[in-house]
Design an enzyme around this catalytic site. Structure first.
Site, PDB file in Angstrom:
ATOM      1  N   ASP A  22       0.839  -1.211   0.000  1.00  0.00           N
ATOM      2  CA  ASP A  22       0.000   0.000   0.000  1.00  0.00           C
ATOM      3  C   ASP A  22       0.870   1.256   0.000  1.00  0.00           C
ATOM      4  O   ASP A  22       1.787   1.391   0.818  1.00  0.00           O
ATOM      5  CB  ASP A  22      -0.910  -0.028   1.239  1.00  0.00           C
ATOM      6  CG  ASP A  22      -2.203   0.728   1.011  1.00  0.00           C
ATOM      7  OD1 ASP A  22      -2.131   1.927   0.692  1.00  0.00           O
ATOM      8  OD2 ASP A  22      -3.282   0.122   1.142  1.00  0.00           O
ATOM      9  N   SER A  73      -6.907   4.163  -1.688  1.00  0.00           N
ATOM     10  CA  SER A  73      -7.057   2.730  -1.418  1.00  0.00           C
ATOM     11  C   SER A  73      -8.399   2.186  -1.880  1.00  0.00           C
ATOM     12  O   SER A  73      -8.492   1.059  -2.354  1.00  0.00           O
ATOM     13  CB  SER A  73      -6.943   2.462   0.081  1.00  0.00           C
ATOM     14  OG  SER A  73      -5.653   2.712   0.521  1.00  0.00           O
ATOM     15  N   HIS A 134     -12.207  11.486   0.252  1.00  0.00           N
ATOM     16  CA  HIS A 134     -13.390  11.186   1.076  1.00  0.00           C
ATOM     17  C   HIS A 134     -14.528  12.177   0.836  1.00  0.00           C
ATOM     18  O   HIS A 134     -15.690  11.858   1.059  1.00  0.00           O
ATOM     19  CB  HIS A 134     -13.036  11.233   2.573  1.00  0.00           C
ATOM     20  CG  HIS A 134     -12.066  10.187   2.998  1.00  0.00           C
ATOM     21  ND1 HIS A 134     -12.453   8.971   3.516  1.00  0.00           N
ATOM     22  CD2 HIS A 134     -10.710  10.163   2.979  1.00  0.00           C
ATOM     23  CE1 HIS A 134     -11.378   8.241   3.810  1.00  0.00           C
ATOM     24  NE2 HIS A 134     -10.306   8.949   3.490  1.00  0.00           N
ATOM     25  N   ASP A 165      -4.910  14.263   2.895  1.00  0.00           N
ATOM     26  CA  ASP A 165      -5.091  14.127   1.442  1.00  0.00           C
ATOM     27  C   ASP A 165      -4.702  15.425   0.745  1.00  0.00           C
ATOM     28  O   ASP A 165      -4.754  15.522  -0.487  1.00  0.00           O
ATOM     29  CB  ASP A 165      -6.555  13.792   1.107  1.00  0.00           C
ATOM     30  CG  ASP A 165      -6.972  12.457   1.701  1.00  0.00           C
ATOM     31  OD1 ASP A 165      -6.119  11.553   1.793  1.00  0.00           O
ATOM     32  OD2 ASP A 165      -8.145  12.323   2.102  1.00  0.00           O
ATOM     33  N   ARG A 200      -8.910  15.244  11.467  1.00  0.00           N
ATOM     34  CA  ARG A 200      -9.582  14.016  11.029  1.00  0.00           C
ATOM     35  C   ARG A 200      -8.989  12.751  11.647  1.00  0.00           C
ATOM     36  O   ARG A 200      -9.663  11.717  11.663  1.00  0.00           O
ATOM     37  CB  ARG A 200      -9.503  13.897   9.506  1.00  0.00           C
ATOM     38  CG  ARG A 200      -8.078  13.966   8.996  1.00  0.00           C
ATOM     39  CD  ARG A 200      -7.969  13.729   7.526  1.00  0.00           C
ATOM     40  NE  ARG A 200      -8.152  12.319   7.247  1.00  0.00           N
ATOM     41  CZ  ARG A 200      -8.072  11.791   6.032  1.00  0.00           C
ATOM     42  NH1 ARG A 200      -7.838  12.564   4.990  1.00  0.00           N
ATOM     43  NH2 ARG A 200      -8.225  10.511   5.837  1.00  0.00           N
ATOM     44  N   ARG A 278     -16.879   8.576   0.691  1.00  0.00           N
ATOM     45  CA  ARG A 278     -16.176   7.292   0.869  1.00  0.00           C
ATOM     46  C   ARG A 278     -16.607   6.617   2.166  1.00  0.00           C
ATOM     47  O   ARG A 278     -16.796   7.281   3.185  1.00  0.00           O
ATOM     48  CB  ARG A 278     -14.672   7.527   0.838  1.00  0.00           C
ATOM     49  CG  ARG A 278     -13.859   6.307   1.178  1.00  0.00           C
ATOM     50  CD  ARG A 278     -12.424   6.425   0.743  1.00  0.00           C
ATOM     51  NE  ARG A 278     -11.560   5.669   1.627  1.00  0.00           N
ATOM     52  CZ  ARG A 278     -10.261   5.515   1.445  1.00  0.00           C
ATOM     53  NH1 ARG A 278      -9.676   6.069   0.394  1.00  0.00           N
ATOM     54  NH2 ARG A 278      -9.538   4.845   2.298  1.00  0.00           N
ATOM     55  N   ASP A 280     -15.217   3.900   4.289  1.00  0.00           N
ATOM     56  CA  ASP A 280     -14.529   3.290   5.441  1.00  0.00           C
ATOM     57  C   ASP A 280     -14.569   4.156   6.695  1.00  0.00           C
ATOM     58  O   ASP A 280     -14.833   3.677   7.796  1.00  0.00           O
ATOM     59  CB  ASP A 280     -13.087   2.870   5.096  1.00  0.00           C
ATOM     60  CG  ASP A 280     -12.214   3.975   4.529  1.00  0.00           C
ATOM     61  OD1 ASP A 280     -12.749   5.058   4.228  1.00  0.00           O
ATOM     62  OD2 ASP A 280     -10.986   3.768   4.385  1.00  0.00           O
ATOM     63  N   ARG A 281     -14.324   5.433   6.536  1.00  0.00           N
ATOM     64  CA  ARG A 281     -14.244   6.313   7.702  1.00  0.00           C
ATOM     65  C   ARG A 281     -15.580   7.006   8.004  1.00  0.00           C
ATOM     66  O   ARG A 281     -15.635   7.932   8.802  1.00  0.00           O
ATOM     67  CB  ARG A 281     -13.132   7.359   7.488  1.00  0.00           C
ATOM     68  CG  ARG A 281     -11.730   6.741   7.389  1.00  0.00           C
ATOM     69  CD  ARG A 281     -10.672   7.813   7.393  1.00  0.00           C
ATOM     70  NE  ARG A 281      -9.324   7.304   7.217  1.00  0.00           N
ATOM     71  CZ  ARG A 281      -8.559   6.801   8.197  1.00  0.00           C
ATOM     72  NH1 ARG A 281      -9.024   6.722   9.430  1.00  0.00           N
ATOM     73  NH2 ARG A 281      -7.333   6.392   7.934  1.00  0.00           N
ATOM     74  N   LYS A 353      -5.950  -1.814   7.109  1.00  0.00           N
ATOM     75  CA  LYS A 353      -6.177  -2.097   5.690  1.00  0.00           C
ATOM     76  C   LYS A 353      -7.013  -3.365   5.479  1.00  0.00           C
ATOM     77  O   LYS A 353      -7.120  -3.849   4.356  1.00  0.00           O
ATOM     78  CB  LYS A 353      -4.821  -2.247   4.961  1.00  0.00           C
ATOM     79  CG  LYS A 353      -3.934  -1.015   5.034  1.00  0.00           C
ATOM     80  CD  LYS A 353      -4.441   0.121   4.162  1.00  0.00           C
ATOM     81  CE  LYS A 353      -3.633   1.378   4.356  1.00  0.00           C
ATOM     82  NZ  LYS A 353      -4.115   2.509   3.548  1.00  0.00           N
ATOM     83  N   ASP A 421       1.995   3.253   3.114  1.00  0.00           N
ATOM     84  CA  ASP A 421       0.925   4.252   3.118  1.00  0.00           C
ATOM     85  C   ASP A 421       0.729   4.892   4.492  1.00  0.00           C
ATOM     86  O   ASP A 421       0.742   6.109   4.623  1.00  0.00           O
ATOM     87  CB  ASP A 421      -0.384   3.600   2.680  1.00  0.00           C
ATOM     88  CG  ASP A 421      -1.487   4.629   2.614  1.00  0.00           C
ATOM     89  OD1 ASP A 421      -1.386   5.539   1.779  1.00  0.00           O
ATOM     90  OD2 ASP A 421      -2.432   4.541   3.421  1.00  0.00           O
ATOM     91  N   HIS A 425       1.707   8.725   5.346  1.00  0.00           N
ATOM     92  CA  HIS A 425       0.762   9.790   5.730  1.00  0.00           C
ATOM     93  C   HIS A 425       1.237  10.609   6.929  1.00  0.00           C
ATOM     94  O   HIS A 425       0.710  11.685   7.179  1.00  0.00           O
ATOM     95  CB  HIS A 425      -0.598   9.174   6.102  1.00  0.00           C
ATOM     96  CG  HIS A 425      -1.471   8.846   4.932  1.00  0.00           C
ATOM     97  ND1 HIS A 425      -1.857   9.785   3.993  1.00  0.00           N
ATOM     98  CD2 HIS A 425      -2.065   7.685   4.560  1.00  0.00           C
ATOM     99  CE1 HIS A 425      -2.647   9.204   3.102  1.00  0.00           C
ATOM    100  NE2 HIS A 425      -2.785   7.933   3.409  1.00  0.00           N
ATOM    101  N   ASP A 462      -1.471  -0.038  -4.648  1.00  0.00           N
ATOM    102  CA  ASP A 462      -2.763   0.540  -5.033  1.00  0.00           C
ATOM    103  C   ASP A 462      -2.641   2.009  -5.423  1.00  0.00           C
ATOM    104  O   ASP A 462      -3.557   2.569  -6.022  1.00  0.00           O
ATOM    105  CB  ASP A 462      -3.793   0.361  -3.899  1.00  0.00           C
ATOM    106  CG  ASP A 462      -3.305   0.913  -2.568  1.00  0.00           C
ATOM    107  OD1 ASP A 462      -2.092   1.111  -2.384  1.00  0.00           O
ATOM    108  OD2 ASP A 462      -4.157   1.147  -1.694  1.00  0.00           O
ATOM    109  N   HIS A 463      -1.542   2.678  -5.063  1.00  0.00           N
ATOM    110  CA  HIS A 463      -1.290   4.094  -5.382  1.00  0.00           C
ATOM    111  C   HIS A 463       0.029   4.455  -4.731  1.00  0.00           C
ATOM    112  O   HIS A 463       0.514   3.714  -3.869  1.00  0.00           O
ATOM    113  CB  HIS A 463      -2.404   5.016  -4.835  1.00  0.00           C
ATOM    114  CG  HIS A 463      -2.643   4.809  -3.379  1.00  0.00           C
ATOM    115  ND1 HIS A 463      -1.815   5.321  -2.408  1.00  0.00           N
ATOM    116  CD2 HIS A 463      -3.578   4.074  -2.720  1.00  0.00           C
ATOM    117  CE1 HIS A 463      -2.243   4.933  -1.222  1.00  0.00           C
ATOM    118  NE2 HIS A 463      -3.307   4.150  -1.373  1.00  0.00           N
ATOM    119  N   HIS A 492      -1.269  11.072  -0.829  1.00  0.00           N
ATOM    120  CA  HIS A 492      -0.914  10.132  -1.892  1.00  0.00           C
ATOM    121  C   HIS A 492      -0.285  10.883  -3.062  1.00  0.00           C
ATOM    122  O   HIS A 492      -0.312  12.110  -3.110  1.00  0.00           O
ATOM    123  CB  HIS A 492      -2.168   9.411  -2.394  1.00  0.00           C
ATOM    124  CG  HIS A 492      -2.813   8.546  -1.359  1.00  0.00           C
ATOM    125  ND1 HIS A 492      -4.040   7.961  -1.532  1.00  0.00           N
ATOM    126  CD2 HIS A 492      -2.401   8.168  -0.127  1.00  0.00           C
ATOM    127  CE1 HIS A 492      -4.359   7.249  -0.464  1.00  0.00           C
ATOM    128  NE2 HIS A 492      -3.384   7.370   0.403  1.00  0.00           N
TER     129      HIS A 492
END
Ligand SMILES: O=C(O)[C@H](O)COP(=O)(O)O
Ligand SMILES: [Mn+2]
Ligand SMILES: [Mn+2]
Length: 547
Positions: A22, A73, A134, A165, A200, A278, A280-281, A353, A421, A425, A462-463, A492
């Protein structure tokens, strides 16, 4: 759903192992590239001795609105596991706003109607930046404009500051123009105010149950108006920065107050829109608003509100119950075909992840396709401070995988190593370099196991992220901060990512396609082939060509 045998590629005796590093991409820069700076004998060996090529992992290659959008991701794993490009959340919301479909929908009318009928308040909660991963501020603005047109008189904003981000200390670049915009609404007699907020990674946006205390802090801040008070978001941000060397994503929670009273507690009869698209969060805070049975923390008095998310964040569990835009439909991802054909799988990662390699990989489904032949393994992540422990849970993941590969436990094994990843970050270059070195050691262990089992190892990502740990100006020079050192980049990148085929039992049947525009969505077809099958037509073409 029956898969056809491949015409010239035979399945290897051992498993096909898809290893997603990742956040590890290829940068054109050298300065600030933690991947280039790291000592990576195993990845170097693979690059020098195996078939490999870069793959696109950003923008339209993964279904984002434009090629200026970096990958992430969610879209990356959707593309890898789905094997095709689908319009992603950001794009679907853009369209729903442009066509006006969002405002004609039942849920918007309910949210807005509730506020007008009860003369109550419309609250927006969400990530306050233009990172585009997001949430987006133009989405928020479009909804505020509509509320204005519909005659809503009271609006409150609960802002989650980003710096993850987007540039790490950019919060005021978003807050100050927004305050000016609010003044134009205030001048028309609309009471529109920022009410609460925080970084965040401090409040509200936890994922996969990794740290519910974040959501509890956010709940108390947004809903109950509890916390340190300030006259404005600007004052809060400037004060926190003067007290501590803190970047936006970790800013403490704050409450905006007038005469000691919070300006925007969330009360019975209000409407709330969580405007992140998005999932997940966004799931945990949605559960806090919606669930009657809620074991995760004491919510105190839960206000009776009309709540909506921007999207459906979990299509299996139906979270949230109300949403403004339908999520991307990714029918028939690779694993659905594999399970239907009796091809078992292992999916493994650590908590941070885990949903990426299960939920996102399987087209946003949390369950398995066939319980009997799929193993989902989650190794619990450390809580916070990933630059303090850049090894994260990489070793534990590999400890599980080595015997699983050697015993050929399932024919298809996928793993996500979070280090490049999650440490990327944090903006900590030295820690990111160590994160890559840790991952390289694990890749070496996987290589040995795959060789023993006569399987195939595919290494990709993935990025990008840790490949650019510094910000650059338009001329390509490293940007400096006030201290005269390199300005850390926490987000990213737009860079391409590796795709390496380690095939120790090679039969020399194929070469890797050199088609320039190939991206993550071409991996699934390739995996089918290495498992000895033709990829069904719904998948993008394979990267393997007859030799
Ligand atoms: O949620 C995050 O941590 C970042 O916004 C994006 O990271 P991810 O897409 O790699 O999860
Ligand atoms: Mn990622
Ligand atoms: Mn990331």
């Amino acid at each position: 759903m029956i898969l056809d045998k491949h015409s010239f590629i035979q399945q290897r005796p051992g498993p096909v192992v898809l290893c997603i590093l990742d956040g590890v991409g290829y940068s054109d820069h050298t300065e600030g590239d933690a991947y280039k700076a790291a000592h990576t004998p195993n990845l170097d060996w693979l690059h020098n001795n195996c078939q490999n090529r870069p793959l696109n992992a950003h923008g339209t290659h993964v279904g984002l609105p434009s090629d200026a959008d970096m990958g992430n991701s969610e879209v990356g794993h959707n593309a890898i596991g789905g094997g095709r490009i689908v319009s992603q959340g950001a794009k679907l919301v853009n369209t729903a706003l442009e066509t006006g479909a969002l405002f004609e929908g039942e849920i918007w009318r309910k949210i807005s109607g509730n506020v007008r009928e009860k003369n109550s308040t419309l609250h927006f909660i969400g990530l306050f930046s233009d990172g585009g991963v997001h949430a987006r501020l133009d989405h928020l603005k479009a909804m505020v404009e509509q509320a204005r047109k519909e005659g809503i008189k009271s609006i409150r904003f609960h802002i989650l500051l980003d710096g993850r981000d987007v540039s790490e200390t950019s919060a005021l670049e978003y807050v100050l123009p927004f305050e000016n915009y609010l003044k134009t609404l205030n001048a028309e007699g609309i009471s529109a105010k920022i009410a609460s907020g925080g970084g965040r990674m401090t409040i509200t946006m936890d994922r996969y149950g990794a740290e519910w205390a974040m959501v509890e802090r956010g709940w108390n801040t947004h809903v109950h108006g509890e916390g340190r008070q300030f006259a404005s978001a600007e004052e809060a941000i400037k004060t926190f920065r003067s007290e501590d060397d803190v970047i936006d994503q970790y800013l403490p929670a704050f409450v905006i107050a007038e005469n000691g009273q919070p300006v925007g507690r969330i009360s019975d009869g209000d409407s709330v829109i969580f405007y992140n698209f998005r999932g997940d969060r966004s799931i945990e805070i949605s559960q806090a608003f919606e669930d009657d049975e809620f074991p995760s923390f004491d919510r105190g008095n839960r206000p009776d509100v009309e709540y909506s998310g921007m999207m459906e964040y979990d299509g299996d569990e139906h979270i949230p119950k109300q949403y403004l835009v339908a999520p991307p439909a990714i029918d028939q991802p690779m694993c659905e075909f594999l399970s239907a054909n009796g091809v078992g799988q292992v999916a493994i990662s650590e908590t941070q992840k885990y949903g990426h390699v299960t939920f996102f990989f399987n087209g946003n489904r949390s369950g398995k396709f066939d319980d009997k032949i799929e193993d989902f393994i989650e190794i619990p992540s450390d809580v916070g401070g990933f630059d303090l422990r850049p090894w994260m849970k990489a070793v534990e993941i590999t400890d599980y995988l080595v015997p699983a590969i050697c015993e050929n436990r399932q024919p298809f094994i996928r793993v996500n190593y979070a280090n490049g990843d999650m440490v990327g970050h944090t903006g900590n270059f030295n820690a990111a370099r160590m994160a890559v070195e840790v991952v390289d050691v694990q890749v070496g262990r996987l290589m040995a196991a795959v060789k023993k089992a006569n399987g195939v190892l595919l290494v990709t990502s993935d990025h990008g992220n840790c490949d650019e740990m510094f910000e650059f100006d338009k001329k390509g020079a490293v940007k400096l901060n006030e201290k005269g050192t390199a300005k850390a980049k926490t987000s990213h990148t737009l860079n391409k990512v590796p795709f390496i085929v380690y095939d120790p039992a090679t039969r020399n049947e194929f070469t890797l396609s050199e088609v320039q525009d190939a991206g993550l969505s071409h991996i699934a077809g390739t995996v089918f082939n290495l498992l000895g099958f033709q990829a069904p037509d719904v998948f993008n073409r394979t990267l393997l060509e007859k030799k």
